[in-house]
Design an enzyme around this catalytic site. Sequence first.
Site, PDB file in Angstrom:
ATOM      1  CB  THR A  72      -0.940  -0.113   1.115  1.00  0.00           C
ATOM      2  OG1 THR A  72      -1.760  -1.004   1.227  1.00  0.00           O
ATOM      3  CG2 THR A  72      -1.876   1.326   1.471  1.00  0.00           C
ATOM      4  CB  SER A 199       3.094  -6.951  -0.329  1.00  0.00           C
ATOM      5  OG  SER A 199       2.908  -7.233   0.987  1.00  0.00           O
ATOM      6  CG  HIS A 201       1.303  -9.660   3.831  1.00  0.00           C
ATOM      7  ND1 HIS A 201       0.087 -10.111   3.638  1.00  0.00           N
ATOM      8  CD2 HIS A 201       1.267  -8.204   3.287  1.00  0.00           C
ATOM      9  CE1 HIS A 201      -0.740  -9.175   3.189  1.00  0.00           C
ATOM     10  NE2 HIS A 201      -0.069  -8.066   3.031  1.00  0.00           N
ATOM     11  CB  CYS A 327      -8.950  -4.915   0.864  1.00  0.00           C
ATOM     12  SG  CYS A 327      -7.307  -5.711   0.675  1.00  0.00           S
TER      13      CYS A 327
HETATM   14  N1  PMP Z   1      -2.081  -4.671  -4.308  1.00  0.00           N
HETATM   15  C1  PMP Z   1      -2.405  -6.050  -4.372  1.00  0.00           C
HETATM   16  C2  PMP Z   1      -2.715  -6.675  -5.776  1.00  0.00           C
HETATM   17  C3  PMP Z   1      -2.650  -6.676  -3.210  1.00  0.00           C
HETATM   18  O1  PMP Z   1      -3.500  -7.869  -3.388  1.00  0.00           O
HETATM   19  C4  PMP Z   1      -2.495  -6.055  -2.080  1.00  0.00           C
HETATM   20  C5  PMP Z   1      -2.909  -7.022  -0.515  1.00  0.00           C
HETATM   21  N2  PMP Z   1      -4.259  -6.962  -0.557  1.00  0.00           N
HETATM   22  C6  PMP Z   1      -1.904  -4.865  -1.864  1.00  0.00           C
HETATM   23  C7  PMP Z   1      -1.538  -4.131  -3.123  1.00  0.00           C
HETATM   24  C8  PMP Z   1      -1.836  -4.265  -0.520  1.00  0.00           C
HETATM   25  O2  PMP Z   1      -0.633  -4.988   0.156  1.00  0.00           O
HETATM   26  P1  PMP Z   1      -0.068  -4.633   1.830  1.00  0.00           P
HETATM   27  O3  PMP Z   1      -1.141  -5.276   2.463  1.00  0.00           O
HETATM   28  O4  PMP Z   1       1.306  -5.194   1.646  1.00  0.00           O
HETATM   29  O5  PMP Z   1      -0.362  -3.157   1.906  1.00  0.00           O
END
Ligand code: PMP
Length: 388
Positions: A72, A199, A201, A327
């Site tokens: 993010t 990312s 995780h 999300c």
């Molecule tokens: N971009 C995509 C395509 C994702 O799937 C996600 C996580 N749901 C994110 C961005 C955000 O990642 P983070 O949890 O590391 O902020």
Amino acid sequence: MTDRIYLDWNATAPLRPESRAAMVAALDLVGNPSSVHAEGRAARRIVEEVREQVAALVAAEPRNVVFTSGATEANMLALTPALGAGQLPRERLLVSSIEHPSVLAGGRFAGNAVDKLPVRDSGEIDLCALERRLAEFAGLRVLVSLMLANNETGVVQPVSEAARLVHQTGALLHVDAVQGPGRIPCNISDLGADLLTISAHKIGGPKGVGALIRRDAALRLADPLIRGGGQERGSRAGTENVAGIAGFGAAAHAAAAELTASGPRVGGLRKRLESGLKAASPGIVIFGSAAQRLPNTTLFAVPGIKAETAVIAFDLAGVAVSSGAACSSGKVQPSHVLAAMGVAPELARGGLRVSLGPTTTESDIDRCIEAWIVVSRALLKESPGMAA
Ligand code: PMP
């Protein structure tokens, strides 16, 4: 809880043992990576080794990796009119309508400078629409942001074709590649990305660490989100999250090795899953199945079954799945991804995502199918007018 089956890898992947070990070891380092003494240098060594591992995952240069608190933040850092110092500001941001909310939010562009590109029914971005929009914006300084693979459908986007169109007009391309590493090739040059987000995780590292990676050091990230000390060559102030970064490195190293080792096996498990689901529910719709998808992802719906109810029923049966993106869970409105693909809202409300990973087994898949048989029968009985 030991008997539970985790099939929500696109939301987050379980921590890899090697990541945990690297983090535990790094927690015992007392030094600040900016300190010149031996303790500081030991912490710095970890950060710089991981920069190499993360760069190797996408075939970039280590000096072009900026560590952030996750994807993010990396997306927010990338999406700024001030990208590329010394040049005039970027005037327009073009994003696809199926991007993650952290891209759809438009970063630091004004709302009226952000345009959304349509996607086709297949779930792929519409390259003709991209070409037309770039032609309309001829003469303007444009930044385009496209994802490598969609987190809900798994549909792999035609990023390198898009990059050619983007670069022909002198625009820049940012790619949110969060769902790619370990599943499909993510070479930054082959993709044609000027900037790329990943990312930790999502690849078995810790939550709360990510990176923004440049293809070319000449592209300056002139507008840091976090100002203060000069860490990350001025692109992101604040003492580095050394333990988190250590875990990211171990995960990046493992994910790079996994691409050839586990991709076909996971693809085989997904095939088994989809055959089982189709046999149980002949009316099933599998979204994005006409396009190339990540080998680990299935998003499906059965008319008459609401995803929110099915997720709870699956959970009670010991299986963790998701309704579209994690999300947007908790919100009842249908997924923006399915809406953009032209899926009717009633069907989109049934969108259930099952996402697998390298440690998923055949028996996990069979238990998921068994759970679906029970869950779908029960939920269709509650749904008037729907036959099992
Ligand atoms: N971009 C995509 C395509 C994702 O799937 C996600 C996580 N749901 C994110 C961005 C955000 O990642 P983070 O949890 O590391 O902020």
